[in-house]
Design a protein around this motif. Structure first.
Motif, short mmCIF file in Angstrom:
data_model
loop_
_atom_site.label_atom_id
_atom_site.label_comp_id
_atom_site.label_asym_id
_atom_site.label_seq_id
_atom_site.Cartn_x
_atom_site.Cartn_y
_atom_site.Cartn_z
N PHE A 70 -41.96 -35.32 -11.78
CA PHE A 70 -42.73 -36.74 -12.75
C PHE A 70 -41.74 -37.50 -11.51
O PHE A 70 -42.74 -38.59 -11.74
N ALA A 71 -40.54 -37.35 -11.50
CA ALA A 71 -39.79 -38.69 -11.11
C ALA A 71 -40.20 -38.63 -9.51
O ALA A 71 -40.22 -39.25 -8.99
N CYS A 72 -40.17 -37.39 -8.79
CA CYS A 72 -41.07 -38.06 -7.23
C CYS A 72 -42.50 -38.82 -7.26
O CYS A 72 -42.32 -39.21 -6.57
N VAL A 73 -43.31 -38.57 -8.25
CA VAL A 73 -43.99 -39.06 -8.57
C VAL A 73 -43.81 -40.41 -8.67
O VAL A 73 -44.83 -41.63 -8.16
N ALA A 74 -43.52 -40.49 -9.38
CA ALA A 74 -42.87 -41.97 -9.74
C ALA A 74 -42.08 -42.66 -9.13
O ALA A 74 -43.44 -43.94 -8.24
N GLY A 75 -41.74 -42.15 -7.84
CA GLY A 75 -40.77 -42.80 -6.67
C GLY A 75 -42.06 -43.19 -5.39
O GLY A 75 -42.17 -44.16 -5.49
#
Ligand SMILES: Nc1ncnc2c1ncn2[C@@H]1O[C@H](COP(=O)(O)OP(=O)(O)OP(=O)(O)O)[C@@H](O)[C@H]1O
Ligand SMILES: [Mg+2]
Lengths: 256, 356
Positions: B102-107
């Motif tokens: 999810f953090a990756c997607v947010a990034g």
């Protein structure tokens, strides 16, 4: 395979009121050194920038290696096989000479994040091949002894050579050099001439912007002269040198 | 570097000593006070964050002032999937990758619209992004209560591996292992992996492309680097480190609220990267350790020192802490603008020795 490698068809580019290029057409043959000369501000660098996708042309198109060149982004142009150097050297200053050339291999290699993390066999082999090729190219341009020196700490002439090595690393079909001898002294220029001669002998096609008349005369098979964005002459250097328009453009300009 | 080949015995002795020291550390610290083990754990989390941000800021040269948002994403993903809030109790080794994802997607979401921006403009947009995420978690409590708003989420599950619990103390072989000490070991393991990953990224095709973009974006493009993709990759990679750190933070604290993810935290992490030495993995680790421990040391020494010297408190420790912190940053930037331990690329040698 046709004899013509690059054909520019009526390329135009304006910056506000400045017509940097007006319907410039030219064609470069395989294996030749094609000179692009003209007084300061004539539009030579702009031609490079349009060709390599840094600026969008207002009009005109390029046919490269038999197919229309899609200039969607600079990296696409590099992929198609056009590589360049810059008039004001643009190296990766805090990377070593070797790494600069290794970056040039990016395009022709494919390791991704996963490969980088796992360092699997394929990635290691690719990485070795990249380093190996970079070493060869540094040797080729004659600065191998500086391979571990940061690009920004290299001598000026060596920086120019490094830029050429980096450009070669992308395996270009057309090598575009923007004033490679600028700022060099007579000896450096002479040895650069040797390098460019060697490049031609090895089958490279070169588009060369240069102010140094001696260098242009000694190297180029054909030249085109730009003045205020227009091509005013084209042909073998000895002929162009006698062209009345060219003489006027240079005498009227600042560069003799 | 060369020590390993020249004097292997010495090298491995050194490695063994460091390993023993790292293993013994929490046991020794427990004797001083369990608080210090907690501080160490938090410091390791900050190393994760600083290394993640280093990919974006140090390698790729993209100034990101909202990095703590990814920490928040990871922390909340963990909190929501392992707490009574939704009644979900997934094991941590499943949630941590989900949080990283999810953090990756947010990034990538942050990266995509900011690709054309550089320097100040990028800094402002990322700063805004960080605030958006914080305000979102602060307000996603109605009409559906997702984040429980400013009250935060409590009673988050600690780590558990089979029978092994991480929140309580255990005595093995006559040695007391407190909860924080047990977390320390798992953090240490992950830290090793994170360091190896970062070192490998740096010496890779993608790592070179990041640095090339930082050094000269136009030249990088002309060399055939698809700068859009490669930058997105930097944002996504950096963010996923933040996401993992966030998940672990949730589990260790057992509680998360929006207050942990304010701008100040982003600035702290950025300071660690800049102070330590942008682009140098070891420098960044040093920066994170310094900025994590020195303020704590001051917290524990400033008050007693004043009491002993003057018999009373003259300056509030918090004020002094910030003063020293600020002065240290200014001095570093004045005398070592590239950081305490700057990136150096000239000593590198490659396995493929020159053969022509
Ligand atoms: N990015 C730009 N924005 C506005 N004007 C530009 C830009 N780039 C070039 N020009 C203008 O276009 C004209 C052609 O410039 P260009 O750099 O192509 O000349 P040049 O032939 O390379 O000259 P030199 O020999 O000095 O390098 C000049 O008038 C220049 O001022
Ligand atoms: Mg020019």
């Amino acid at each position: 395979m046709s004899e013509v490698l690059l054909e520019a068809q009526a390329i135009s580019k304006r910056f506000g009121g400045v017509r940097a290029l007006s319907e410039v057409s030219l064609s470069i043959r395989r294996g030749e050194i094609y000179g692009l000369i003209g007084p300061n501000g004539a539009g030579k660098t702009t031609f490079f920038n349009v060709l390599t996708g840094l600026y969008a042309a207002d009009q005109g198109r390029f046919v490269f290696d038999g197919v229309p060149l899609k200039i969607s982004a600079p990296h696409e142009v590099a992929k198609a096989g056009i590589s360049r150097t810059f008039q004001n050297i643009r190296l990766f200053g805090s990377m070593t000479a070797l790494e600069n050339v290794m970056v040039g291999r990016h395009l022709r290699t494919g390791a991704g994040i996963v490969g980088a993390i796992l360092r699997d066999r394929a990635t290691r082999e690719e990485e070795d091949a990249i380093a190996q090729r970079a070493h060869e190219l540094l040797t080729y341009v004659g600065i191998h002894r500086h391979s571990n020196i940061l690009a920004r700490n290299l001598a000026y002439g060596d920086q120019r050579r490094l830029e050429i090595a980096r450009a070669l690393a992308t395996e270009p079909k057309l090598l575009a050099l923007d004033e490679p001898a600028a700022g060099m002294n007579a000896t450096e220029t002479e040895s650069l001439k040797g390098l460019i001669d060697a490049l031609r002998a090895d089958g490279n096609t070169i588009l060369l912007i240069e102010h140094d008349v001696k260098l242009v005369m000694g190297l180029c098979d054909r030249v085109a002269v730009l003045d205020y964005g227009e091509k005013i002459a084209e042909g073998p250097p000895a002929e162009v040198q006698r062209d009345a328009k060219v003489v006027e453009a240079y005498l009227g300009g600042t560069v003799a | 570097m060369n020590l390993r080949d020249k004097q292997p015995a010495l090298y491995w002795c050194g490695v063994a000593l460091v390993a023993i020291a790292l293993i013994a550390l929490p046991l020794v610290l427990t004797l001083v006070g369990t608080a210090w083990v907690r501080i160490t754990n938090l410091a390791i989390l900050f190393i994760f964050l600083a290394l993640g941000l280093n990919i974006v800021v140090g390698f790729a040269g993209l100034l990101d002032l909202g990095y703590i948002a990814f920490y928040a994403v990871g922390a909340y993903v963990y909190a929501l999937l392992a707490s009574p809030h939704f009644g979900l109790h997934l094991p941590f080794w499943i949630i941590l990758p989900i949080g990283a994802f999810f953090a990756c997607v947010a990034g990538a979401l942050l990266g995509a619209p900011t690709l054309r921006l550089r320097g100040d403009y990028l800094a402002i947009v990322t700063l805004g992004f960080g605030e958006i995420v914080r305000i979102l978690v602060n307000n996603l409590s109605s009409p559906f209560n997702i984040t429980n708003g400013p009250k935060g989420i409590t009673r988050i599950d600690p780590f558990r591996i089979g029978e092994l619990e991480f929140y309580n103390s255990d005595t093995w072989m006559g040695i007391l292992f407190t909860g924080p000490a047990k977390y320390y070991y798992i953090l240490l393991l992950i830290l090793m992996a994170v360091i190896v990953i970062n070192l490998r990224l740096q010496q890779s095709r993608i790592g070179r492309a990041w640095v090339a973009i930082r050094e000269d974006e136009i030249a990088a493009k002309s060399c055939g680097i698809n700068t859009r993709n490669v930058k997105l990759l930097a944002f996504a990679m950096g963010a996923s480190f933040g996401g993992i750190a966030g998940g672990m933070f949730s589990a260790i604290q057992g509680f998360v609220s929006p207050e942990s993810f304010i701008l100040h935290e982003s600035i702290m992490v950025l300071s660690m990267v800049v102070l330590g030495g942008m682009g140098n993995v070891w420098g960044v680790i040093a920066g994170a350790l310094l900025l994590s421990f020195v303020p704590e040391l001051l917290r524990y020494t400033v008050e007693p020192a004043q009491q002993a010297l003057f018999g009373r408190m003259l300056i509030d420790p918090e004020v002094l802490r910030m003063l020293i912190f600020g002065a240290a940053l200014v001095l570093t930037m004045r005398f070592r603008p590239a950081g305490l331990w700057p990136e150096s690329r000239h000593r590198q040698e490659f396995s493929g020795e020159h053969r022509s």
